[in-house]
Design a protein around this motif. Sequence first.
Motif, PDB file in Angstrom:
ATOM      1  N   GLY A  36       0.681  -1.294   0.034  1.00 42.44           N
ATOM      2  CA  GLY A  36       0.033  -0.055  -0.068  1.00 42.44           C
ATOM      3  C   GLY A  36       0.902   1.325  -0.104  1.00 42.44           C
ATOM      4  N   ALA A  37       1.987   1.367   0.644  1.00 35.66           N
ATOM      5  CA  ALA A  37       2.603   2.484   0.824  1.00 35.66           C
ATOM      6  C   ALA A  37       3.162   3.187  -0.790  1.00 35.66           C
ATOM      7  CB  ALA A  37       4.021   2.359   1.767  1.00 35.66           C
ATOM      8  N   GLY A  38       3.186   4.415  -0.642  1.00 37.95           N
ATOM      9  CA  GLY A  38       3.649   5.147  -1.719  1.00 37.95           C
ATOM     10  C   GLY A  38       4.795   5.691  -1.744  1.00 37.95           C
ATOM     11  N   GLU A  39       5.746   4.991  -1.366  1.00 32.91           N
ATOM     12  CA  GLU A  39       7.361   5.326  -1.299  1.00 32.91           C
ATOM     13  C   GLU A  39       8.346   4.235  -1.657  1.00 32.91           C
ATOM     14  OE1 GLU A  39       8.206   6.385   2.694  1.00 32.91           O
ATOM     15  OE2 GLU A  39       7.374   4.421   3.557  1.00 32.91           O
ATOM     16  N   PRO A  40       9.663   4.533  -2.360  1.00 34.87           N
ATOM     17  CA  PRO A  40      10.339   3.768  -2.449  1.00 34.87           C
ATOM     18  C   PRO A  40      11.025   2.734  -1.312  1.00 34.87           C
ATOM     19  CG  PRO A  40      10.875   6.024  -3.397  1.00 34.87           C
ATOM     20  CD  PRO A  40       9.686   6.124  -2.605  1.00 34.87           C
ATOM     21  N   ASP A  41      11.552   1.864  -1.583  1.00 30.60           N
ATOM     22  CA  ASP A  41      11.952   0.985  -0.537  1.00 30.60           C
ATOM     23  C   ASP A  41      13.495   1.066  -0.251  1.00 30.60           C
ATOM     24  OD1 ASP A  41      12.012  -0.313  -3.032  1.00 30.60           O
ATOM     25  OD2 ASP A  41      12.704  -2.188  -2.024  1.00 30.60           O
ATOM     26  N   TYR A  42      14.033   2.105  -1.196  1.00 29.38           N
ATOM     27  CA  TYR A  42      15.351   2.404  -1.086  1.00 29.38           C
ATOM     28  C   TYR A  42      15.659   3.586  -0.118  1.00 29.38           C
ATOM     29  CZ  TYR A  42      16.558  -0.195  -5.266  1.00 29.38           C
ATOM     30  OH  TYR A  42      16.621  -1.242  -6.078  1.00 29.38           O
ATOM     31  N   SER A 240      14.063   9.135  -3.243  1.00 28.78           N
ATOM     32  CA  SER A 240      13.582   8.348  -2.148  1.00 28.78           C
ATOM     33  C   SER A 240      13.647   9.248  -0.931  1.00 28.78           C
ATOM     34  CB  SER A 240      14.591   7.068  -1.969  1.00 28.78           C
ATOM     35  OG  SER A 240      13.925   6.152  -1.266  1.00 28.78           O
ATOM     36  N   MET A 241      13.220  10.181  -0.657  1.00 27.28           N
ATOM     37  CA  MET A 241      13.273  11.326   0.297  1.00 27.28           C
ATOM     38  C   MET A 241      11.978  11.678   0.770  1.00 27.28           C
ATOM     39  SD  MET A 241      16.059  14.004  -0.995  1.00 27.28           S
ATOM     40  CE  MET A 241      16.299  14.913   0.384  1.00 27.28           C
ATOM     41  N   THR A 242      11.000  10.553   0.982  1.00 29.58           N
ATOM     42  CA  THR A 242       9.604  10.743   1.517  1.00 29.58           C
ATOM     43  C   THR A 242       9.616  11.574   2.763  1.00 29.58           C
ATOM     44  OG1 THR A 242       9.441   8.343   1.989  1.00 29.58           O
ATOM     45  CG2 THR A 242       8.727   9.054   0.000  1.00 29.58           C
ATOM     46  N   GLY A 243      10.310  11.046   3.407  1.00 29.61           N
ATOM     47  CA  GLY A 243      10.165  11.514   5.288  1.00 29.61           C
ATOM     48  C   GLY A 243      10.859  12.955   5.100  1.00 29.61           C
ATOM     49  N   TRP A 244      11.843  13.262   4.360  1.00 28.26           N
ATOM     50  CA  TRP A 244      12.360  14.601   4.461  1.00 28.26           C
ATOM     51  C   TRP A 244      11.402  15.980   4.311  1.00 28.26           C
ATOM     52  CZ3 TRP A 244      17.725  15.014   5.496  1.00 28.26           C
ATOM     53  CH2 TRP A 244      18.240  13.851   5.348  1.00 28.26           C
ATOM     54  N   ARG A 245      10.340  15.490   3.393  1.00 26.66           N
ATOM     55  CA  ARG A 245       9.290  16.492   3.310  1.00 26.66           C
ATOM     56  C   ARG A 245       9.462  17.765   2.499  1.00 26.66           C
ATOM     57  NH1 ARG A 245       6.521  13.995   1.952  1.00 26.66           N
ATOM     58  NH2 ARG A 245       4.550  15.411   2.177  1.00 26.66           N
ATOM     59  N   ILE A 246      10.140  17.622   1.356  1.00 22.70           N
ATOM     60  CA  ILE A 246      10.574  18.743   0.574  1.00 22.70           C
ATOM     61  C   ILE A 246      10.058  18.521  -0.823  1.00 22.70           C
ATOM     62  CG2 ILE A 246      12.140  20.011  -0.633  1.00 22.70           C
ATOM     63  CD1 ILE A 246      12.283  20.610   2.279  1.00 22.70           C
ATOM     64  N   GLY A 247       9.019  19.648  -1.377  1.00 20.72           N
ATOM     65  CA  GLY A 247       8.450  19.759  -2.331  1.00 20.72           C
ATOM     66  C   GLY A 247       8.536  21.075  -2.886  1.00 20.72           C
ATOM     67  N   TYR A 248       7.781  21.381  -3.831  1.00 24.95           N
ATOM     68  CA  TYR A 248       7.788  22.701  -4.379  1.00 24.95           C
ATOM     69  C   TYR A 248       6.727  23.245  -5.372  1.00 24.95           C
ATOM     70  CZ  TYR A 248      10.151  21.201  -8.536  1.00 24.95           C
ATOM     71  OH  TYR A 248      10.679  20.565  -9.613  1.00 24.95           O
ATOM     72  N   ALA A 249       6.355  24.374  -5.567  1.00 26.87           N
ATOM     73  CA  ALA A 249       5.501  24.785  -6.307  1.00 26.87           C
ATOM     74  C   ALA A 249       6.408  25.893  -7.149  1.00 26.87           C
ATOM     75  CB  ALA A 249       4.010  25.450  -5.683  1.00 26.87           C
ATOM     76  N   ILE A 250       5.803  25.962  -8.547  1.00 26.63           N
ATOM     77  CA  ILE A 250       6.505  26.812  -9.448  1.00 26.63           C
ATOM     78  C   ILE A 250       5.558  27.313 -10.482  1.00 26.63           C
ATOM     79  CG2 ILE A 250       7.470  25.021 -10.875  1.00 26.63           C
ATOM     80  CD1 ILE A 250      10.119  26.884 -11.090  1.00 26.63           C
ATOM     81  N   GLY A 251       5.568  28.911 -10.537  1.00 26.26           N
ATOM     82  CA  GLY A 251       4.584  29.178 -11.701  1.00 26.26           C
ATOM     83  C   GLY A 251       4.457  30.779 -11.348  1.00 26.26           C
ATOM     84  N   ASN A 252       3.261  31.053 -11.663  1.00 24.52           N
ATOM     85  CA  ASN A 252       2.858  32.629 -11.461  1.00 24.52           C
ATOM     86  C   ASN A 252       3.421  33.144 -10.288  1.00 24.52           C
ATOM     87  OD1 ASN A 252       0.640  34.634 -10.149  1.00 24.52           O
ATOM     88  ND2 ASN A 252       0.411  34.570 -12.528  1.00 24.52           N
ATOM     89  N   VAL A 253       4.003  34.405 -10.401  1.00 24.29           N
ATOM     90  CA  VAL A 253       4.768  35.022  -9.319  1.00 24.29           C
ATOM     91  C   VAL A 253       3.696  35.340  -8.073  1.00 24.29           C
ATOM     92  CG1 VAL A 253       4.768  37.306 -10.406  1.00 24.29           C
ATOM     93  CG2 VAL A 253       6.603  36.547  -8.644  1.00 24.29           C
ATOM     94  N   ASP A 254       2.465  35.882  -8.562  1.00 22.17           N
ATOM     95  CA  ASP A 254       1.663  36.588  -7.683  1.00 22.17           C
ATOM     96  C   ASP A 254       1.035  35.239  -6.739  1.00 22.17           C
ATOM     97  OD1 ASP A 254       1.961  39.020  -8.393  1.00 22.17           O
ATOM     98  OD2 ASP A 254       0.257  38.757  -9.846  1.00 22.17           O
ATOM     99  N   ILE A 255       0.876  34.138  -7.490  1.00 17.19           N
ATOM    100  CA  ILE A 255       0.282  33.118  -6.779  1.00 17.19           C
ATOM    101  C   ILE A 255       1.389  32.489  -5.819  1.00 17.19           C
ATOM    102  CG2 ILE A 255      -0.394  30.374  -7.035  1.00 17.19           C
ATOM    103  CD1 ILE A 255      -1.988  31.215  -9.704  1.00 17.19           C
ATOM    104  N   ILE A 256       2.604  32.537  -6.223  1.00 13.06           N
ATOM    105  CA  ILE A 256       3.484  31.789  -5.486  1.00 13.06           C
ATOM    106  C   ILE A 256       3.859  32.876  -4.203  1.00 13.06           C
ATOM    107  CG2 ILE A 256       6.048  31.476  -5.403  1.00 13.06           C
ATOM    108  CD1 ILE A 256       4.400  29.462  -6.622  1.00 13.06           C
ATOM    109  N   GLN A 257       3.918  34.100  -4.278  1.00 15.96           N
ATOM    110  CA  GLN A 257       3.789  35.356  -3.204  1.00 15.96           C
ATOM    111  C   GLN A 257       2.675  35.078  -2.243  1.00 15.96           C
ATOM    112  OE1 GLN A 257       6.481  37.310  -2.644  1.00 15.96           O
ATOM    113  NE2 GLN A 257       5.374  37.210  -0.525  1.00 15.96           N
ATOM    114  N   ALA A 258       1.605  34.719  -2.574  1.00 20.15           N
ATOM    115  CA  ALA A 258       0.289  34.457  -1.880  1.00 20.15           C
ATOM    116  C   ALA A 258       0.805  33.166  -1.132  1.00 20.15           C
ATOM    117  CB  ALA A 258      -0.875  34.345  -2.742  1.00 20.15           C
TER     118      ALA A 258
END
Length: 394
Positions: A36-42, A240-258
């Motif tokens: 069930g888990a959605g993460e690499p086993d490495y 294989s960094m599921t537990g580190w919790r680093i993601g991002y969003a990239i795009g429209n500068v006003d949305i990113i600022q909000a």
Amino acid sequence: MQLANRVQTLTPSSTLAITAKAKALKQAGHDVIGLGAGEPDYNTPEYILNAASESMHAGLTKYTPAAGIMELRQAIVDKMKNDHQLDYQTNQVIVTLGAKHALYTLFQVLLNEGDEVIVPTPYWVSYPEQIKLAEGKPVFVTAQEENQFKVLPEQLEAAITDKTKAVIINSPSNPTGMMYTKEELATLGEICLKHNIYIISDEIYEKLIYTEQQHVSIAEISDKLKSSTIIINGVSKSHSMTGWRIGYAIGNVDIIQAMTNLASHSTSNPTTVAQYAACAAYQSDSNAVEEMKVAFKERLDQAFEWISALPGVSCIKPKGAFYLFPNVIEAVKRTGFETVEDWVTAILDEEKVALVPGSGFGAPNNVRLSYAIGLDQLEEAIKRIQRFIERHQQ
């Protein structure tokens, strides 16, 4: 105690729920195989672990800007240029506590009450719940199996109303592993441009592809589509960094600022050490990611063969991610069960194999199983499922 209305309609994550039950059985001494888990086993590659350690010992353990450290935002900008020939500035990037939190924050700043977001089905379990938390309305469009689980242009067009704010595109997909071609994305994109709606492009599985088809971000097709697209990504699956919790969003500068303003009042900043680890993930030429991908490809080929041979089970071979999403409704009927949920529960109870019912993804005839485990365990799990089917077959 009366809880807030916004949380009373939430459906718990089916993937986390089945994983938790499997772990409880395992802790009780049962021989459980969790699919069930959605993460690499490495484990996270060594060079990333070293970078985290070095940052800690250098004293880089304090608060950072709410949008993330400049080094990581620049690394993400460089990645977008190298991978997709897309030009962004660092003020168009926010680093978040995983890609899931990027999506959550995006919906919070983008949606007003009643705004609609088109969600292709099958969908990742958190999309509709996050939309509802932002007082929006998920509008489901069923992508049929015969169409490789991909939404057709006429389906998208028919779902758009004057309340539509955005559409989600997840390619490669969780849970199906399907991918859109550049031509398909271009056609869907033109419809979005015609109706002036945002495109939320979830690309978290972009590095885990097992065919010659290349990942294409819809933002790279044209400048207009780039302006209308917010890309969601991160290092969880690719490195294989599921537990580190680093993601991002990239795009429209006003949305990113909000999003940054909201983050400043909610999370302050992503974990500092994890940000420096993510810098190393994006700045290194290590082949650790490729090695993991080669192993996943071998597992996919073998597991697909085994699953397709099960009585009453049919499956479309995925092109990316690390899931199989077979249709099991015929096997459910043959074995005398009312629903896929009942069938999955019985398999866990009797054979100690944890599958995730497709109802959590908007596809009640399917199950999701992860092949991000060793081949030996995969083979044993599918043998147990076959034994279960044969024992109950009517």
